[in-house]
Scaffold this motif. Structure first.
Motif, PDB file in Angstrom:
ATOM      1  N   THR A 223      43.074  -1.282 -24.423  1.00  0.00           N
ATOM      2  CA  THR A 223      42.051  -1.823 -25.313  1.00  0.00           C
ATOM      3  C   THR A 223      40.954  -0.784 -25.493  1.00  0.00           C
ATOM      4  N   THR A 224      40.682  -0.427 -26.714  1.00  0.00           N
ATOM      5  CA  THR A 224      39.643   0.570 -26.997  1.00  0.00           C
ATOM      6  C   THR A 224      38.411  -0.137 -27.557  1.00  0.00           C
ATOM      7  N   ILE A 225      37.270   0.152 -26.947  1.00  0.00           N
ATOM      8  CA  ILE A 225      35.990  -0.430 -27.363  1.00  0.00           C
ATOM      9  C   ILE A 225      35.043   0.710 -27.718  1.00  0.00           C
ATOM     10  N   ALA A 226      34.373   0.581 -28.846  1.00  0.00           N
ATOM     11  CA  ALA A 226      33.440   1.623 -29.273  1.00  0.00           C
ATOM     12  C   ALA A 226      32.051   1.037 -29.493  1.00  0.00           C
ATOM     13  N   ILE A 227      31.054   1.763 -29.025  1.00  0.00           N
ATOM     14  CA  ILE A 227      29.668   1.499 -29.415  1.00  0.00           C
ATOM     15  C   ILE A 227      29.316   2.653 -30.349  1.00  0.00           C
ATOM     16  N   ALA A 228      29.329   2.386 -31.646  1.00  0.00           N
ATOM     17  CA  ALA A 228      29.241   3.468 -32.630  1.00  0.00           C
ATOM     18  C   ALA A 228      28.779   2.922 -33.984  1.00  0.00           C
ATOM     19  N   PRO A 229      28.380   3.814 -34.888  1.00  0.00           N
ATOM     20  CA  PRO A 229      27.936   3.373 -36.222  1.00  0.00           C
ATOM     21  C   PRO A 229      29.071   2.788 -37.059  1.00  0.00           C
ATOM     22  N   LYS A 230      28.692   1.905 -37.955  1.00  0.00           N
ATOM     23  CA  LYS A 230      29.637   1.305 -38.886  1.00  0.00           C
ATOM     24  C   LYS A 230      30.259   2.388 -39.768  1.00  0.00           C
ATOM     25  N   ALA A 231      31.538   2.234 -40.079  1.00  0.00           N
ATOM     26  CA  ALA A 231      32.281   3.139 -40.968  1.00  0.00           C
ATOM     27  C   ALA A 231      32.576   4.499 -40.337  1.00  0.00           C
ATOM     28  N   SER A 232      32.198   4.698 -39.082  1.00  0.00           N
ATOM     29  CA  SER A 232      32.537   5.960 -38.414  1.00  0.00           C
ATOM     30  C   SER A 232      34.005   5.947 -38.021  1.00  0.00           C
ATOM     31  N   ARG A 233      34.571   7.113 -37.792  1.00  0.00           N
ATOM     32  CA  ARG A 233      35.986   7.215 -37.417  1.00  0.00           C
ATOM     33  C   ARG A 233      36.264   6.485 -36.114  1.00  0.00           C
ATOM     34  N   LEU A 234      35.356   6.608 -35.164  1.00  0.00           N
ATOM     35  CA  LEU A 234      35.558   5.968 -33.868  1.00  0.00           C
ATOM     36  C   LEU A 234      35.551   4.448 -34.010  1.00  0.00           C
ATOM     37  N   ALA A 235      34.633   3.930 -34.811  1.00  0.00           N
ATOM     38  CA  ALA A 235      34.567   2.482 -35.015  1.00  0.00           C
ATOM     39  C   ALA A 235      35.833   1.970 -35.691  1.00  0.00           C
ATOM     40  N   SER A 238      38.963   1.947 -33.199  1.00  0.00           N
ATOM     41  CA  SER A 238      38.877   1.158 -31.968  1.00  0.00           C
ATOM     42  C   SER A 238      39.241  -0.304 -32.214  1.00  0.00           C
ATOM     43  N   LYS A 239      39.829  -0.928 -31.204  1.00  0.00           N
ATOM     44  CA  LYS A 239      40.217  -2.340 -31.312  1.00  0.00           C
ATOM     45  C   LYS A 239      38.988  -3.226 -31.440  1.00  0.00           C
ATOM     46  N   ILE A 240      37.945  -2.912 -30.676  1.00  0.00           N
ATOM     47  CA  ILE A 240      36.688  -3.650 -30.728  1.00  0.00           C
ATOM     48  C   ILE A 240      35.572  -2.650 -31.013  1.00  0.00           C
ATOM     49  N   ALA A 241      34.812  -2.897 -32.059  1.00  0.00           N
ATOM     50  CA  ALA A 241      33.714  -1.990 -32.423  1.00  0.00           C
ATOM     51  C   ALA A 241      32.393  -2.746 -32.400  1.00  0.00           C
ATOM     52  N   ILE A 242      31.501  -2.321 -31.523  1.00  0.00           N
ATOM     53  CA  ILE A 242      30.145  -2.865 -31.480  1.00  0.00           C
ATOM     54  C   ILE A 242      29.314  -1.936 -32.352  1.00  0.00           C
ATOM     55  N   LEU A 243      28.996  -2.397 -33.546  1.00  0.00           N
ATOM     56  CA  LEU A 243      28.438  -1.526 -34.578  1.00  0.00           C
ATOM     57  C   LEU A 243      26.923  -1.422 -34.499  1.00  0.00           C
ATOM     58  N   VAL A 244      26.446  -0.201 -34.311  1.00  0.00           N
ATOM     59  CA  VAL A 244      25.006   0.076 -34.291  1.00  0.00           C
ATOM     60  C   VAL A 244      24.750   1.370 -35.049  1.00  0.00           C
ATOM     61  N   ASP A 245      23.885   1.301 -36.038  1.00  0.00           N
ATOM     62  CA  ASP A 245      23.525   2.470 -36.823  1.00  0.00           C
ATOM     63  C   ASP A 245      22.015   2.626 -36.709  1.00  0.00           C
ATOM     64  N   ALA A 261      18.731   1.795 -26.623  1.00  0.00           N
ATOM     65  CA  ALA A 261      19.385   0.676 -27.294  1.00  0.00           C
ATOM     66  C   ALA A 261      20.829   0.531 -26.822  1.00  0.00           C
ATOM     67  N   ASN A 262      21.514   1.638 -26.663  1.00  0.00           N
ATOM     68  CA  ASN A 262      22.898   1.587 -26.183  1.00  0.00           C
ATOM     69  C   ASN A 262      22.963   1.111 -24.734  1.00  0.00           C
ATOM     70  N   LEU A 263      21.963   1.473 -23.941  1.00  0.00           N
ATOM     71  CA  LEU A 263      21.908   0.976 -22.561  1.00  0.00           C
ATOM     72  C   LEU A 263      21.707  -0.536 -22.527  1.00  0.00           C
ATOM     73  N   ILE A 264      20.916  -1.047 -23.465  1.00  0.00           N
ATOM     74  CA  ILE A 264      20.710  -2.493 -23.539  1.00  0.00           C
ATOM     75  C   ILE A 264      22.035  -3.195 -23.820  1.00  0.00           C
ATOM     76  N   ILE A 265      22.834  -2.618 -24.718  1.00  0.00           N
ATOM     77  CA  ILE A 265      24.142  -3.194 -25.031  1.00  0.00           C
ATOM     78  C   ILE A 265      25.029  -3.199 -23.793  1.00  0.00           C
ATOM     79  N   VAL A 266      25.057  -2.082 -23.077  1.00  0.00           N
ATOM     80  CA  VAL A 266      25.859  -1.988 -21.847  1.00  0.00           C
ATOM     81  C   VAL A 266      25.394  -3.018 -20.826  1.00  0.00           C
ATOM     82  N   ASP A 267      24.077  -3.150 -20.669  1.00  0.00           N
ATOM     83  CA  ASP A 267      23.549  -4.117 -19.697  1.00  0.00           C
ATOM     84  C   ASP A 267      23.898  -5.552 -20.091  1.00  0.00           C
ATOM     85  N   ALA A 268      23.854  -5.844 -21.391  1.00  0.00           N
ATOM     86  CA  ALA A 268      24.189  -7.191 -21.859  1.00  0.00           C
ATOM     87  C   ALA A 268      25.648  -7.508 -21.562  1.00  0.00           C
TER      88      ALA A 268
END
Length: 306
Positions: A223-235, A238-245, A261-268
């Protein structure tokens, strides 16, 4: 570190093209006396060069057009057209550092924390409006039940967040490993399977190392999870994309707030995973605290692992 300038011979095998033309223009090493006249003029008229012809530049510098061609080749360019293109590319990313905006003026020490906190709050609020709770929950479900978690980030901010993610999840009883070495990342991604998760953090979503690792891990069923901007190659891959731009502060001297902000996502995610695996989590945290107390003897309230 000086930008490398290849010799004026025009032989590509005898040197290297300048990676940073602006630095190369400031360093006269390798230029002939006439070529230095061109370099000095270009430095003083950086924004005008893209609209000039080779004849116009030669006339403005008081040299011949062959001299301008030799100048371009000294910098590792095939000719004037390539030189203008590469100079424009350099300017696109360098202009804000050559002429910093007024907001980059000296900040008093007693207000510096307020300035940093202001950027943190603003960025965190933007992130809060962008993150889809359903995507977050899907990530929680996959990580909570995985056999092992591999976290990855390339570059200072993203690699720091990836390292902190592994630091969070091993405490919850999930074997977790963080990588920022591109070769090791490809190798480890190839060992992942259907019961494993690869979590990639990227401010751009375009890092080749992360995209490649996600392709490899996904190809083997992980399972691939990405914390990345919308429309990016990584997003997209990935199977699950948490979109942040997230916007970057125009003040070039202020450290980026996006990593917070990304640390907040990880902590959540970590908090929800901990609650999902409450029995395992509680026992794991108890054992960690007991081992640390035995090690340093402190029993009072303190961050776990500090």
């Amino acid at each position: 570190m000086q930008a490398k300038i290849r010799p004026p011979s025009g032989d590509r095998s005898s040197g290297h093209a300048a990676v940073d033309l602006i630095s190369a223009l400031r360093d006269h090493t390798g230029f002939s006396a006439r070529e230095r006249k061109v370099a000095d003029y270009v430095q003083s008229h950086l924004s005008e060069i893209s609209d000039m012809t080779i004849a116009a530049l030669a006339k403005a510098c008081g040299v011949s057009t062959p001299t301008v061609v030799r100048f371009c080749r000294t910098l590792g360019c095939d000719g004037f057209r390539e030189f203008k293109l590469r100079l424009a590319q350099n300017l696109a990313v360098s202009l804000q550092y050559i002429s910093p905006p007024p907001s980059s003026e000296q900040v008093a020490s007693d207000t510096a924390i307020d300035r940093v906190l202001g950027a943190l709050y603003a960025t965190a609020n933007v992130m809060r409006r962008q993150v889809d709770p359903q995507d977050l929950q899907r990530a929680v479900t996959e990580i909570a039940s995985c056999r092992q978690l591999l976290t990855a980030g390339i570059g200072g901010g993203s690699s720091m967040v990836a390292g902190e993610a592994a630091n969070r999840f091993f405490r919850l009883g999930i074997p977790s490993f963080a990588l920022e070495d591109s070769y090791l990342l490809q190798m480890r991604a190839a060992t992942l399977g259907p019961d494993d998760v690869l979590l990639c953090v990227s401010a751009s979503g375009e890092a080749d190392e992360l995209v490649s690792a996600a392709e490899i891990a996904g190809g083997y069923g992980a399972t691939t999870i990405a914390i990345a901007p919308k429309a990016s190659r990584l997003a997209k891959i990935s199977k699950i994309a948490i979109l942040v731009d997230l916007p970057e502060d125009p003040d070039i001297y202020k450290p980026t707030a996006s990593r917070y902000a990304n640390l907040i996502i990880v902590d959540a995610i970590a908090m929800n995973v901990a609650q999902t695996r409450s029995a395992t989590t509680s026992e794991n945290l108890r054992r960690i605290r007991a081992s640390l107390t035995a090690f340093h003897g402190r029993t009072g309230p303190q961050p776990l692992g500090d």
